[in-house]
Design a protein around this motif. Structure first.
Motif, mmCIF file in Angstrom:
data_model
loop_
_atom_site.group_PDB
_atom_site.id
_atom_site.type_symbol
_atom_site.label_atom_id
_atom_site.label_comp_id
_atom_site.label_asym_id
_atom_site.label_seq_id
_atom_site.Cartn_x
_atom_site.Cartn_y
_atom_site.Cartn_z
ATOM 1 N N SER A 63 24.761 26.360 31.516
ATOM 2 C CA SER A 63 25.925 25.519 31.752
ATOM 3 C C SER A 63 27.222 26.318 31.699
ATOM 4 C CB SER A 63 25.994 24.411 30.696
ATOM 5 O OG SER A 63 26.313 24.965 29.432
ATOM 6 N N PRO A 64 28.287 25.787 32.312
ATOM 7 C CA PRO A 64 29.598 26.443 32.223
ATOM 8 C C PRO A 64 30.067 26.643 30.781
ATOM 9 C CG PRO A 64 29.621 24.804 33.962
ATOM 10 C CD PRO A 64 28.314 24.638 33.237
ATOM 11 N N ARG A 65 29.703 25.742 29.881
ATOM 12 C CA ARG A 65 30.111 25.902 28.476
ATOM 13 C C ARG A 65 29.524 27.193 27.890
ATOM 14 N NH1 ARG A 65 28.196 22.747 24.911
ATOM 15 N NH2 ARG A 65 29.936 22.968 23.451
ATOM 16 N N ILE A 66 28.274 27.474 28.177
ATOM 17 C CA ILE A 66 27.668 28.715 27.696
ATOM 18 C C ILE A 66 28.302 29.916 28.383
ATOM 19 C CG2 ILE A 66 25.536 30.074 27.681
ATOM 20 C CD1 ILE A 66 24.008 27.526 27.117
ATOM 21 N N GLY A 161 9.427 29.885 8.629
ATOM 22 C CA GLY A 161 9.149 29.696 10.046
ATOM 23 C C GLY A 161 10.377 29.282 10.827
ATOM 24 N N ALA A 162 10.151 28.637 11.971
ATOM 25 C CA ALA A 162 11.233 28.279 12.889
ATOM 26 C C ALA A 162 11.720 26.855 12.613
ATOM 27 C CB ALA A 162 10.755 28.395 14.328
ATOM 28 N N MET A 163 13.054 26.694 12.617
ATOM 29 C CA MET A 163 13.686 25.411 12.319
ATOM 30 C C MET A 163 14.728 25.108 13.382
ATOM 31 S SD MET A 163 14.367 26.404 8.313
ATOM 32 C CE MET A 163 14.433 28.167 8.701
ATOM 33 N N PRO A 164 14.737 23.892 13.946
ATOM 34 C CA PRO A 164 15.786 23.545 14.909
ATOM 35 C C PRO A 164 17.134 23.444 14.208
ATOM 36 C CG PRO A 164 14.454 21.627 14.387
ATOM 37 C CD PRO A 164 13.793 22.782 13.713
ATOM 38 N N MET A 165 18.176 23.853 14.901
ATOM 39 C CA MET A 165 19.520 23.773 14.359
ATOM 40 C C MET A 165 20.308 22.649 15.020
ATOM 41 S SD MET A 165 20.711 27.758 13.873
ATOM 42 C CE MET A 165 22.202 27.247 13.003
ATOM 43 N N ASP A 166 21.232 22.089 14.276
ATOM 44 C CA ASP A 166 22.101 21.025 14.760
ATOM 45 C C ASP A 166 23.354 21.627 15.393
ATOM 46 O OD1 ASP A 166 23.182 18.510 15.208
ATOM 47 O OD2 ASP A 166 24.064 18.367 13.205
ATOM 48 N N LEU A 167 23.135 22.601 16.282
ATOM 49 C CA LEU A 167 24.220 23.287 16.984
ATOM 50 C C LEU A 167 23.718 23.687 18.368
ATOM 51 C CD1 LEU A 167 25.499 25.934 14.365
ATOM 52 C CD2 LEU A 167 26.691 23.869 15.065
ATOM 53 N N ASP A 168 24.610 23.703 19.339
ATOM 54 C CA ASP A 168 24.271 24.345 20.606
ATOM 55 C C ASP A 168 24.830 25.774 20.587
ATOM 56 O OD1 ASP A 168 27.004 23.991 20.971
ATOM 57 O OD2 ASP A 168 26.800 22.525 22.601
ATOM 58 N N TYR A 169 24.627 26.513 21.669
ATOM 59 C CA TYR A 169 25.035 27.923 21.669
ATOM 60 C C TYR A 169 26.541 28.089 21.457
ATOM 61 C CZ TYR A 169 25.573 32.768 23.243
ATOM 62 O OH TYR A 169 25.902 34.107 23.325
ATOM 63 N N PRO A 170 27.398 27.356 22.169
ATOM 64 C CA PRO A 170 28.836 27.527 21.913
ATOM 65 C C PRO A 170 29.217 27.227 20.461
ATOM 66 C CG PRO A 170 28.512 26.426 24.008
ATOM 67 C CD PRO A 170 27.164 26.478 23.343
ATOM 68 N N ALA A 171 28.667 26.155 19.895
ATOM 69 C CA ALA A 171 28.993 25.828 18.505
ATOM 70 C C ALA A 171 28.450 26.890 17.556
ATOM 71 C CB ALA A 171 28.442 24.455 18.145
ATOM 72 N N TYR A 172 27.289 27.450 17.889
ATOM 73 C CA TYR A 172 26.731 28.502 17.039
ATOM 74 C C TYR A 172 27.677 29.695 16.974
ATOM 75 C CZ TYR A 172 23.602 31.978 15.056
ATOM 76 O OH TYR A 172 23.057 32.952 14.237
ATOM 77 N N VAL A 173 28.094 30.206 18.131
ATOM 78 C CA VAL A 173 28.912 31.415 18.098
ATOM 79 C C VAL A 173 30.295 31.131 17.511
ATOM 80 C CG1 VAL A 173 27.634 32.649 19.878
ATOM 81 C CG2 VAL A 173 29.515 31.157 20.557
ATOM 82 N N GLU A 174 30.803 29.929 17.690
ATOM 83 C CA GLU A 174 32.066 29.583 17.045
ATOM 84 C C GLU A 174 31.911 29.618 15.517
ATOM 85 O OE1 GLU A 174 35.029 29.166 18.145
ATOM 86 O OE2 GLU A 174 34.803 28.853 20.314
#
Length: 233
Positions: A63-66, A161-174
């Motif tokens: 997406s454009p956001r990423i 192990g692996a856990m889903p996060m309550d963030l998308d990529y833009p929110a993660y890097v912010e």
């Protein structure tokens, strides 16, 4: 190592990352082992070409956001710890180039999974942020399923192990820029039920972050991070 020279920045996110690396180096309260922009990657240094290739060749029309968070460097990384001898405050991140992460850094090259469900999941996860200096066995991943525009973000801790996060990529890097990579900050965006043996050894460092960072980096608001930590204790 690329100099943090404004003339070299081609994309806005690069300049923001360079500013954070300078903050880490200049706090005067951290021992800094690494805080640098990596080398730019030939043939992966033009955003339009990279995202066209990911869409057409790898089935990932991001997406454009990423795309707003594109950078040309192979990695943007830092490793540091508080200078206080009794401190638990340690930070590290290695934010990998988006194409390098999605094409080359498959989790299942490192961890195969223990059953069919895990193996299927791990085959879809790509490492985009990890901790090679501390060797903590913790890393953050994008779930690269064909056709996705906004991949899920997951956190992997070898203890849980692996856990889903309550963030998308833009929110993660912010959030990464705000936390400066304090070890374990990702747990604050995983469901509280994952706050087990991987999380509790990190609580002291997370508390120190929330005690120290409002003074060291007052331009940020730490209210949400503080509330998330308390929810998990």
């Amino acid at each position: 190592m690329t100099d943090d020279n404004e003339a070299e920045f081609h994309y806005p996110f690069e300049e923001r990352c360079a500013a954070v690396l300078r903050q880490i180096r200049e706090t005067g309260e951290f021992d800094v082992y690494r805080a640098q922009l990596g080398e730019t990657l030939y043939a992966m240094d033009v955003a339009e070409s990279v995202f066209e290739d990911l869409a057409e060749t790898d089935g990932l029309p991001l997406s454009p956001r990423i795309q707003e968070y594109f950078f040309r460097y192979g990695a943007i990384e830092a490793a540091w710890r508080s200078q206080r001898p009794d401190s638990s405050l340690v930070g590290e991140f290695k934010l990998n180039h988006i194409m390098s992460a999605l094409v080359n850094k498959r989790l299942n090259k490192i961890w195969k999974g223990e059953d069919d469900e895990e193996r299927a999941l791990y085959s879809e996860l790509r490492i985009f942020d990890d901790t090679p200096q501390t060797g903590s066995g913790r890393m953050s991943l994008l779930r690269a399923t064909p056709g996705t525009t906004d991949p899920e973000v997951w956190f992997f801790d070898m203890r849980q192990g692996a856990m889903p996060m309550d963030l998308d990529y833009p929110a993660y890097v912010e959030t990464l820029l705000v936390t400066k990579g304090v070890i374990g900050w990702q747990y604050l965006y995983c469901a509280p039920e994952f706050s087990g043996e991987g999380f509790f050894p990190l609580v002291a460092g997370l508390r120190e972050m929330l005690d120290d960072f409002p003074r060291l980096f007052p331009e940020h608001d730490y209210t949400d991070l503080r509330a998330r930590l308390e929810e998990r204790l």
